[in-house]
Design an enzyme around this catalytic site. Structure first.
Site, short mmCIF file in Angstrom:
data_model
loop_
_atom_site.label_atom_id
_atom_site.label_comp_id
_atom_site.label_asym_id
_atom_site.label_seq_id
_atom_site.Cartn_x
_atom_site.Cartn_y
_atom_site.Cartn_z
N VAL A 67 54.32 -12.12 13.78
CA VAL A 67 53.85 -13.50 13.65
C VAL A 67 52.94 -13.81 14.84
O VAL A 67 53.27 -13.50 15.99
CB VAL A 67 55.04 -14.48 13.65
CG1 VAL A 67 54.56 -15.93 13.54
CG2 VAL A 67 56.01 -14.15 12.53
N CYS A 68 51.79 -14.44 14.56
CA CYS A 68 50.91 -14.94 15.63
C CYS A 68 50.58 -16.40 15.29
O CYS A 68 51.32 -17.05 14.57
CB CYS A 68 49.66 -14.06 15.75
SG CYS A 68 48.56 -14.12 14.33
N TYR A 69 49.49 -16.90 15.80
CA TYR A 69 49.12 -18.31 15.55
C TYR A 69 48.67 -18.54 14.11
O TYR A 69 49.15 -19.43 13.44
CB TYR A 69 48.00 -18.75 16.50
CG TYR A 69 48.40 -18.78 17.94
CD1 TYR A 69 49.08 -19.88 18.47
CD2 TYR A 69 48.12 -17.72 18.78
CE1 TYR A 69 49.46 -19.90 19.80
CE2 TYR A 69 48.49 -17.75 20.11
CZ TYR A 69 49.16 -18.83 20.62
OH TYR A 69 49.54 -18.85 21.94
#
Length: 115
Positions: A67-69
């Site tokens: 998961v990232c932005y």
């Protein structure tokens, strides 16, 4: 398996997997302050310093979700992790931003128990 193969994962599929208590390793590669301000429940913050521990501890047969932005940098991280021998690696499309927008009630705060 290709050494840098990962799959895209949409928000609703991840929500379904979490609802079904499917075994997953969730890693969040955003900066520490963003992670502390909100993250997916059960996820662990992952930065360069934490990679050796992840590689040593994580079950490579358990699906790994990055998961990232917004779902962009997670693709590079997912490809790299797939190359480290993880069998089932996913990049969350839309990232934490879309998760928070669609599931605001499913956001954990702080760092306790999630590192």
């Amino acid at each position: 398996m290709t050494s840098s193969s990962f799959q895209h994962l949409d928000i609703e599929t991840l929500a379904d997997w979490l609802d079904a208590s499917r075994p997953l390793t969730l890693v969040d590669i955003r900066d520490p302050a963003s992670f502390a301000a909100g993250h997916l429940p059960g996820s662990r913050h992952l930065d360069n310093d934490g990679v050796p521990a992840l590689l040593a501890e994580a079950d490579r047969e358990t699906p790994l979700v990055v998961v990232c932005y917004h779902g962009n940098s997670s693709q590079q991280a997912a490809a790299w992790l797939a190359g480290q021998g993880f069998d089932d690696v996913y990049s969350l499309d839309g990232g934490f931003t879309d998760w928070r927008n669609q599931h605001p009630e499913r956001v954990a705060m702080g760092n306790a128990g999630d590192t």
